[in-house]
Design an enzyme around this catalytic site. Structure first.
Site, mmCIF file in Angstrom:
data_model
loop_
_atom_site.group_PDB
_atom_site.id
_atom_site.type_symbol
_atom_site.label_atom_id
_atom_site.label_comp_id
_atom_site.label_asym_id
_atom_site.label_seq_id
_atom_site.Cartn_x
_atom_site.Cartn_y
_atom_site.Cartn_z
ATOM 1 C CE LYS A 10 0.623 -2.805 5.041
ATOM 2 N NZ LYS A 10 -0.115 -1.675 4.426
ATOM 3 N N GLY A 18 0.801 -1.237 0.000
ATOM 4 C CA GLY A 18 0.000 0.000 0.000
ATOM 5 C C GLY A 18 0.818 1.263 0.000
ATOM 6 C CB THR A 19 1.834 0.725 2.831
ATOM 7 O OG1 THR A 19 1.426 0.006 3.948
ATOM 8 C CG2 THR A 19 3.150 1.365 3.166
ATOM 9 C CB THR A 20 -0.078 5.086 5.728
ATOM 10 O OG1 THR A 20 -0.832 5.512 4.593
ATOM 11 C CG2 THR A 20 0.377 6.302 6.509
#
Length: 214
Positions: free
Chosen positions: A57, A23-25
């Site tokens: 993550k 994705g991501t954050t």
């Protein structure tokens, strides 16, 4: 530093990255007593189709250091294996590696290994004057930047918007954790490939603890 880093040896990525992306954050904040990493939990195929809603993550890489990653899952797994192996080899010869040393070697691995990931690394060194928290941003080209706080991934701009309005790097561990989690949640509200909860890692002189939060 240069001669010691050579002890980590050559680069071996060990596997081919997959097309599953995170994705991501991801967010990192260093406070006065410790540091925090936070990340969303969504994985996607090609940054479009959601494939998994419970990806972690954030992973520990030393007793008091951990990384949050964005990019391909396969690349992140190969990178983590390599960094842990090189850290163990280093510590057998030199003793415990500092957070700065781990970050520098992580940058070299990224630059030479072609893993296709971006990283935030946080950790705490134990010195005579007490614990020293640190955060490093490591870009996909292997550049390493020491910073008080950072965000990376597809939700970077949204996360920075939340961080810059609320972060207090002199705050308590609870305060910086709340800020980091809030930044990931703020990004997830508008970034289609971020979401499905938050993983948070708390780093202190005592070690690393990782928890999933709603």
């Amino acid at each position: 530093m240069r001669s010691e880093l050579e002890e980590f040896g050559g680069i071996d990525d060990g596997t081919e990255p997959t097309g599953i992306e995170t994705g991501t954050t991801i967010v990192a904040v260093a406070g006065s007593e410790g540091a925090v990493l936070a990340a969303d939990r969504r994985a996607s195929l090609g940054g479009r189709l959601v494939t998994n809603r419970s990806v972690r993550k954030i992973e520990p890489v030393a007793e008091r250091a951990a990384v949050a990653f964005s990019g391909t899952v396969g690349g992140a797994q190969a990178f983590l294996r390599g960094l842990r192996a090189h850290r163990r080899r280093y510590e057998q010869r030199h003793g415990e590696a500092s957070v700065e040393t781990i970050a520098t070697v992580a940058g070299r691995l990224i630059a030479e290994g072609g893993f296709g990931v971006g990283l935030l690394l946080a950790g705490v060194d134990r010195g005579e004057s007490g614990p020293t928290p640190a955060v490093y941003e490591i870009d996909p080209a292997g550049g390493v930047l020491a910073t008080e706080y950072a965000a990376s991934g597809s939700g970077t701009q949204l996360a920075y918007g939340a961080l810059e309005g609320s972060v207090d790097t002199g705050g308590t561990p609870e305060a910086i954790e709340e800020t980091a989690i809030g930044a990931v949640r703020a990004a997830s509200e508008r970034d289609a490939v971020s979401g499905d909860g938050v993983t948070v890692a708390r780093l202190s002189g005592a070690g690393v603890s990782i928890e999933e939060v709603a």
